[in-house]
Enzyme design. Structure first.
Site, PDB file in Angstrom:
ATOM      1  CB  SER A 120     -73.544 -58.625  34.935  1.00 44.95           C
ATOM      2  OG  SER A 120     -73.528 -58.236  33.572  1.00 44.95           O
ATOM      3  CG  ASP A 121     -71.219 -52.353  36.324  1.00 46.78           C
ATOM      4  OD1 ASP A 121     -71.549 -51.866  35.220  1.00 46.78           O
ATOM      5  OD2 ASP A 121     -70.722 -51.671  37.232  1.00 46.78           O
ATOM      6  CD1 TRP A 122     -72.263 -52.634  29.071  1.00 44.05           C
ATOM      7  CD2 TRP A 122     -73.542 -52.935  30.864  1.00 44.05           C
ATOM      8  NE1 TRP A 122     -73.586 -52.594  28.663  1.00 44.05           N
ATOM      9  CE2 TRP A 122     -74.388 -52.776  29.744  1.00 44.05           C
ATOM     10  CE3 TRP A 122     -74.132 -53.155  32.109  1.00 44.05           C
ATOM     11  CZ2 TRP A 122     -75.780 -52.835  29.834  1.00 44.05           C
ATOM     12  CZ3 TRP A 122     -75.519 -53.204  32.207  1.00 44.05           C
ATOM     13  CH2 TRP A 122     -76.318 -53.045  31.081  1.00 44.05           C
TER      14      TRP A 122
END
Length: 744
Positions: free
Chosen positions: A263-265
């Protein structure tokens, strides 16, 4: 005595044999990786499996200490290795040995049009990541350049899916030969920063498959990327980090991706979707679970206790969990558990040399009227350098790609180093942009505050310019908010801080004016007819000054070509002409913004060709200090079968007095099709170096795939029999030769 020795030796041999037999399969590097994965999986507890799917700190996720499986460490890229932060906070860790080499931004890499430079880039940055003991490099990025206002375009590889695909593959291979995973981002349709968490992209399948997915597909199929990062935006109502269509159906289904989806942060929003829709490793969620920060609360992540609870309550099974863990274990065997993993290197001379070489090859000579460049060292006595970007550090800021560098040579210092022993180099500020220099606790150490009025600064610059033989204005954008920076888009196409007025005044003061535009985006140039020479210099990293000076002096002959179109006006961009950027807020009270990509497949030069608009500078454009002559292109056949290839050959001659490199571009035109198609599409390119007077034949091989389009009614790539043209060009508007052929 003899019998005792023999008995002892037998005992040792027997002990060794027993010990060899007791090595667990998952630790036995003579066994196939997939067998080792299954053995490790069968030894893990439910809690250990769930723990592997989510972070335990800002940039780290757990392994299995009980089994000797190391934890995973991520690092931001894609232009250098991010400095260390505290375990659970964003503050700097305060290390004294986490400085890095800053490599040029990926727009510059794409502008080299040279896969060899991409391999050098990937290998070098991969060595830096490995030396810092990172498992995953969060890069490169290949989101398509849809609008010049996107604040993050500087991290990507331009507007064309073929060019981006060809350039991303060697980068990935170079990184991963170091035992570090390349995590290609942001998958997919993350084409703007404004409303990036809430924009629901509405795009037809043709545009999705023909424009926005091919570079990712190349990264997976050809580059064999070990990790993919999901995007913040939504597609079909689901966030990119847990999206059934993008992750399960296409990435893992159609393309057979066997790596991890990260996931992106802060890009995870729902436990059920994260379980079922393809996410493997969750990072950066707000640590009280959902809305704001709480110390060391990683157990509240969507794939942490909420996931474990659902399993224990029998509401979900473990099939999805086992698939996630298999992928994570596969990542481990490719990185942290690879015993042949090299050691890497940090801030080596070779890495600084690589940064300079890539920068030199990516700088684009946009205009050079009257051969103002290169600077004639025998005739110049005084050089005036004007502009804030001549002195401002560009490695600090811009978002997650911000770096802490060992050194950054400014354009001014580079020019002084190269010309200082032959000419006097003087400097004037010209304008004040953003005098600050700090991001996430990293400080540039510069004090650029200047309280003078714009009129005073311009007057000083003009006086300095009048007395100089050459004037070099170094301006453009910077890494501040609403420029080339994450989490916000630009507000306009024009240059900020009143730079147009400065340039106009300088053009009147001195005819030998060179504008060096530092940016990751196209900008408008209302003064273009009054300025003889313009360089597009990108963000060049640690060796910015030396690369720019080498081009100005003629030590290096420019050979970069634009990886995206410079439009004459914002209205000449499909995303703006058709009116749906930056999207429409739903009236249902939600914060979701729907944005329809009304231009479809017509992005960049495809749109300019369709609308017959003249860009400021076209895709693929770039001049040289020498000249090239193209001969007539020929094909080895006039009719091509579906299972055959067509060979196109064109001679190119260096007709000037300097050695130089030219990028020969191949476009394909489908002259008649059942569905609307672009006027032409890039399907090949070759960068060739030629000595003065030298001729080389450039050969392109065209197969049926180069002729296909995506039929969204059948959901498949198709080719249609009929007439085509192979177009040989030096840019999207500079066509040199056309070769007709037919597909049977």
């Amino acid at each position: 005595m003899k019998s005792m020795i023999i008995s002892g030796m037998l005992a040792l041999l027997l002990g060794s044999a027993v010990q060899a037999q007791t090595i667990p399969v998952y630790l036995d590097n003579t066994k196939p990786v997939e067998e080792r994965i299954e053995d490790a999986l069968n030894r893990m507890t439910l809690e250990e499996k769930v723990a592997m799917t989510h972070a335990q700190s800002k940039f780290c996720s757990p392994g299995v200490a009980r089994l000797g499986i190391p934890e995973f460490w991520m690092t931001d890229g894609p232009h250098g290795i991010r400095p260390e932060v505290l375990w659970d906070e964003w503050e700097q860790a305060g290390w004294s040995n986490d400085s890095c080499v800053a490599f040029p931004a990926l727009t510059c890499l794409a502008a080299t049009w040279n896969p060899e430079m991409s391999m050098l880039y990937g290998k070098s940055i991969g060595e830096e990541a490995r030396y810092r003991n990172k498992s995953v490099l969060l890069g490169p990025g290949v989101n398509i350049y849809r609008t010049p206002l996107n604040g993050r375009n500087f991290e990507y590889m331009g507007e064309d899916p073929y060019l981006a695909g060809q350039m991303v593959v060697p980068y990935i291979q170079g990184v991963q030969q170091n035992g570090v995973a390349a995590c290609v981002k942001h998958y997919a349709l993350n084409n703007q920063e404004v409303n990036r968490h809430t924009t629901n992209v509405i795009v037809d399948d043709r545009a999705l498959y023909e424009i926005y997915l091919p570079a990712f597909k190349a990264a997976v199929r050809q580059g064999k990327a070990w990790a993919i990062m999901g995007s913040y935006n939504l597609y079909k109502g689901q966030h990119g980090c847990h999206n059934q269509y993008l992750l399960n159906d296409i990435l893992k289904g159609e393309w057979g991706f066997d790596g991890v989806v990260v996931s992106d942060w802060g890009g995870t929003h729902d436990t059920e979707e994260a379980i079922h829709n393809g996410l493997d490793m969750e990072f950066g969620s707000w640590t009280n679970g959902l809305s704001n920060g709480a110390s060391n609360a990683y157990d509240n992540y969507y794939l942490a206790h909420p996931y474990l609870t659902l399993i224990k309550e029998g509401k979900v099974g473990t099939k999805e969990l086992d698939d996630k863990v298999r992928r994570i274990l596969r990542l481990a065997y490719r990185t942290t558990m690879d015993r042949e993993r090299p050691w890497g290197a940090l801030c080596s001379e070779a890495h600084f040399a690589a940064a300079r070489h890539i920068g030199e090859e990516g700088i684009v000579l946009l205009q050079n009227n009257n051969n103002v460049l290169p600077i004639d060292l025998d005739k110049v006595k005084k050089i005036a350098v004007i502009g804030e970007n001549a002195v401002k550090m560009m490695t600090v800021g811009g978002g997650s790609s911000s770096l802490k560098v060992k050194h950054e040579l400014s354009p001014l210092d580079g020019i002084r180093t190269r010309f200082g022993n032959r000419a006097e180099v003087v400097y004037a500020r010209g304008y004040v942009g953003d005098p600050t220099g700090e991001y996430n606790g990293v400080k540039s150490g510069q004090d650029l505050k200047d309280d003078r009025l714009p009129e005073e600064l311009i007057a000083e610059a003009v006086e300095v310019a009048k007395e100089a033989d050459y004037v070099i204005f170094v301006g453009g954008l910077n890494k501040s908010a609403h420029q080339d920076c994450e989490d916000a888009d630009r507000k306009e196409l024009g240059l900020p801080y009143g730079q147009d007025e400065v340039i106009k005044a300088l053009a009147q003061a001195n005819k030998n004016l060179v504008v060096v535009n530092i940016s990751g985006n196209a900008v408008s140039m209302p003064w273009i007819k009054d300025v003889p020479a313009v360089l597009q210099a990108w963000y060049l990293g640690s060796e910015a000054g030396s690369a720019i000076a080498a081009i100005l002096a003629g030590d290096v002959n420019p050979s970069g070509k634009l990886p995206f179109t410079f439009p004459a006006a914002l209205e000449d961009v499909g995303a703006h002409k058709l009116g749906d950027y930056p999207g429409v807020l739903r009236a249902d009270g939600s914060n979701i913004v729907d944005e329809k990509y009304n231009e479809g497949i017509f992005v960049g030069y495809r749109w300019a060709d369709k609308q017959k608009t003249k860009p400021l500078f076209p895709f693929g454009h770039g001049l040289s200090y020498t000249t090239f002559k193209y001969g007539k292109a020929v094909a080895d056949k006039k009719v091509m079968g579906a299972d055959e290839t067509l060979t196109i050959t064109v001679p190119v001659t260096n007709t000037g007095s300097r050695e130089g490199s030219e990028v020969v571009q191949l476009y394909i035109s489908d002259l008649k099709s059942s569905l609307p198609r672009p006027v032409k599409e890039l399907k090949g390119f070759s960068k060739v170096r030629l000595a003065p007077g030298e001729t080389k034949e450039i050969t392109f091989t065209v197969n049926e795939d180069a002729l296909k389009f995506f039929d969204d009614t059948r959901h498949q790539w198709v080719s249609e029999a009929g007439k085509f043209e192979a177009v040989i060009a030096s840019s999207a508007t500079d066509v040199k030769s056309r070769v007709p052929f037919e597909l049977k």
